[in-house]
Design an enzyme around this catalytic site. Structure first.
Site, short mmCIF file in Angstrom:
data_model
loop_
_atom_site.label_atom_id
_atom_site.label_comp_id
_atom_site.label_asym_id
_atom_site.label_seq_id
_atom_site.Cartn_x
_atom_site.Cartn_y
_atom_site.Cartn_z
N GLY A 39 39.57 15.51 27.77
CA GLY A 39 39.93 14.96 26.47
C GLY A 39 40.45 16.02 25.53
O GLY A 39 41.36 16.77 25.85
N SER A 40 39.83 16.13 24.37
CA SER A 40 40.31 17.05 23.33
C SER A 40 39.96 18.50 23.62
O SER A 40 40.53 19.40 23.00
CB SER A 40 39.70 16.65 21.98
OG SER A 40 40.14 15.36 21.60
N ILE A 48 49.85 11.05 30.45
CA ILE A 48 51.09 11.83 30.37
C ILE A 48 52.26 10.88 30.14
O ILE A 48 52.66 10.12 31.04
CB ILE A 48 51.30 12.68 31.63
CG1 ILE A 48 50.03 13.46 31.97
CG2 ILE A 48 52.49 13.61 31.43
CD1 ILE A 48 49.49 14.30 30.83
N ARG A 54 57.18 -17.03 1.81
CA ARG A 54 56.07 -17.97 1.99
C ARG A 54 55.54 -18.41 0.63
O ARG A 54 55.33 -17.58 -0.26
CB ARG A 54 54.96 -17.28 2.78
CG ARG A 54 53.72 -18.12 2.99
CD ARG A 54 53.95 -19.19 4.03
NE ARG A 54 52.68 -19.81 4.43
CZ ARG A 54 52.59 -20.80 5.30
NH1 ARG A 54 53.70 -21.28 5.86
NH2 ARG A 54 51.42 -21.31 5.61
N GLU A 58 47.83 13.11 20.37
CA GLU A 58 48.20 14.47 19.96
C GLU A 58 47.03 15.17 19.23
O GLU A 58 47.22 15.88 18.25
CB GLU A 58 49.43 14.43 19.04
CG GLU A 58 50.33 15.65 19.17
CD GLU A 58 51.29 15.55 20.35
OE1 GLU A 58 52.18 16.39 20.48
OE2 GLU A 58 51.13 14.64 21.17
N GLU A 106 39.53 13.14 14.55
CA GLU A 106 38.31 13.94 14.42
C GLU A 106 38.62 15.42 14.67
O GLU A 106 38.10 16.31 13.98
CB GLU A 106 37.24 13.43 15.40
CG GLU A 106 36.66 12.07 15.04
CD GLU A 106 37.65 10.92 15.18
OE1 GLU A 106 37.55 9.96 14.39
OE2 GLU A 106 38.52 10.98 16.08
#
Length: 388
Positions: A132-133, A158, A271, A366, A370
Site C-alpha cells: 500500500g502506502s 497499475i 427543475r 497517488e 491520510e
C-alpha cells in the site's frame, strides 16, 4: 478576470482547444463508453494528435511543453469530460518528468520523442499487494548479474498496464540497505518474458482505463534500464515525480467537481417544485453556493502549488495540500450534486452518479489523503512553519 489570464496566449489557446475537444467529442460518447467499460481508443488517438502526451516533454525531444499551471488546467478540462481520460495521461507525464530530471541523455533520447507523440505510452509501478502506502516495505527485488537485472515480485493497481509500452518500476536493488530507501531504484522496463499482466481489477469508477496486477518472474532488464545509471536513487526520484503526479490528481478532482457543479446548476434552473425553479429554494441555493465556493478555493490552492512547482521550488507539501483539499472537495460536490438532482441523481441516465463513483479515486490515489496529511505535518515541522 478569467482563470486563463495567468497563461500565455498560446497556452490559453491550448486549454480552449482541449475544452472544445471535451465538449464536442467526449461528452456525447462518455456515458456509453463508461457503462460499457470500453477503452476509449478513438479519444486517445485524438489526444495524441492534440499533443497531450507531450505536455511535459521539451521541444528538443519533440514535445509541446506547457507550464505547470497550464498542465493543471488542461487536466481539469479532460477530467470534466471523463476522469478516465485524465488518468490515461497522468502516469505518462510522471515518467516523462522522471526521464527529464533524472534520466541519462541516452535514456531521454530513446524514450521522450516517442512518448511526446503518444507512440509510446508510459506508466509507473509502485504499489504492491501487501505494501500500500508504505513504499519502502516493497518486496519486488532486482538482482544484478553480468547481463543486467533479474526482477522478481508483484505490483498492483497499475493504470494503463496493458497498453503502456514503458513502465517505471520501483524496486529494491539492495534489499539489505539501511535505511531501506537507499536500496531502492527505478528500472525502465518493457513488456517481455517474465512479466505478466495477470488481471484487470474491478473498480467502483474510473472505468474504461485498466488497472492491473503485474507479476515479475525472473524478468530480465538490461543494465541501461536503470534510471540515471546510479542505484539507490529511486525513492527520492519517485518522490519528486509524485509532486507533479499529485498536482495531476488534484486537477482531476477539479474537473470532476466542476462537472458536478455545472450539471447541478443547470438542473436546478430547469427543475421546478412548488411553482419555482429549485435553485430558489434556500436549501438548494445553499448547496450551489457552497459547491462553487469550495471549488474556487480548491482551484486556487492547486494553481498556487503549480506556480510554485513552475518556479522550481520543492512542492511536496503544497502538492499534498492541493491533492488533499481538491479531492475531498470533489467528493463533497459530487454528493451534493446527487442531492440537488434528487432521485434522478441515483439514476445511471444522469452523469452525476458517475462523478460520485469517480471522486473517491482522488482521495485514495497517488498517496492516500491520510498520507498527504503526514507529509504536510512533517514539512510544517521541517520548514519551521507555513511561511518560514
Amino acid at each position: 478576470m478569467s482563470i486563463l489570464d495567468i497563461l500565455s496566449d498560446d497556452e490559453q489557446f491550448m486549454v480552449r482547444t482541449v475544452k472544445e475537444f471535451v465538449d464536442k467529442e467526449v461528452k456525447p460518447v462518455v456515458q456509453e463508453l463508461e457503462h460499457a467499460n470500453t477503452y476509449p481508443e478513438a479519444l486517445i488517438e485524438q489526444m495524441k494528435r492534440l499533443g497531450i502526451y507531450g505536455l511535459a516533454v521539451p521541444e528538443e525531444y519533440g514535445g509541446t511543453p506547457v507550464s505547470t499551471p497550464c498542465y493543471v488546467l488542461i487536466t481539469e478540462e479532460l477530467a470534466r469530460g471523463w476522469m478516465s481520460l485524465a488518468g490515461a495521461m497522468g502516469g505518462h507525464t510522471v515518467v516523462a518528468k522522471l526521464l527529464l530530471h533524472f534520466g541519462t541523455e541516452e535514456q531521454r533520447r530513446r524514450w521522450l520523442p516517442r512518448m511526446a507523440t503518444g507512440e509510446i505510452r508510459a506508466t509507473m509501478a509502485l504499489t504492491e499487494p501487501s505494501g500500500g502506502s508504505d513504499l519502502q516495505a516493497m518486496h519486488t527485488v532486482a538482482r544484478k548479474d553480468t547481463d543486467g537485472y533479474v526482477v522478481n515480485g508483484a505490483k498492483t493497481w497499475i493504470t494503463n498496464a496493458r497498453r503502456s509500452q514503458l513502465i517505471a518500476l520501483l524496486c529494491k536493488t539492495d534489499p539489505a540497505a539501511s535505511p531501506a530507501h537507499q536500496g531502492i531504484s527505478i528500472l525502465l522496463v518493457e513488456h517481455g518474458p517474465g512479466l505478466t499482466v495477470s488481471r484487470d481489477l474491478p473498480k467502483l469508477g474510473y472505468k474504461g482505463v485498466e488497472s492491473c496486477e503485474l507479476s515479475f518472474d525472473d524478468f530480465r532488464a538490461p543494465a541501461e534500464a536503470l534510471l540515471g545509471g546510479v542505484e539507490g536513487k529511486g525513492f527520492a526520484q519517485m518522490m519528486k515525480g509524485l509532486e507533479i503526479g499529485r498536482l495531476q490528481v488534484a486537477a482531476r478532482a477539479l474537473g470532476v467537481g466542476r462537472a458536478a457543479l455545472e450539471d447541478a446548476l443547470a438542473y436546478a434552473q430547469e427543475r421546478e417544485s412548488f411553482g419555482k425553479p429549485i435553485w430558489k429554494h434556500q436549501a438548494i441555493g445553499n448547496y450551489l453556493a457552497d459547491m462553487a465556493t469550495s471549488l474556487t478555493a480548491a482551484r486556487q490552492l492547486t494553481l498556487f502549488a503549480a506556480r510554485e512547482a513552475e518556479a522550481g521550488r520543492r512542492v511536496d507539501m503544497e502538492a499534498g495540500m492541493a491533492k488533499l483539499f481538491a479531492s475531498e472537495t470533489a467528493m463533497q460536490i459530487a454528493l451534493n450534486a446527487v442531492r440537488v438532482h434528487g432521485g434522478y441523481g441515483y439514476s445511471t441516465e444522469f452523469d452525476v452518479e458517475r462523478y460520485f463513483r469517480d471522486a473517491p479515486l482522488m482521495i485514495v490515489g497517488e498517496g492516500t489523503n491520510e498520507i498527504q496529511r503526514n507529509v504536510i505535518a512533517g514539512q510544517l515541522v521541517k520548514r519551521g512553519g507555513l511561511d518560514a
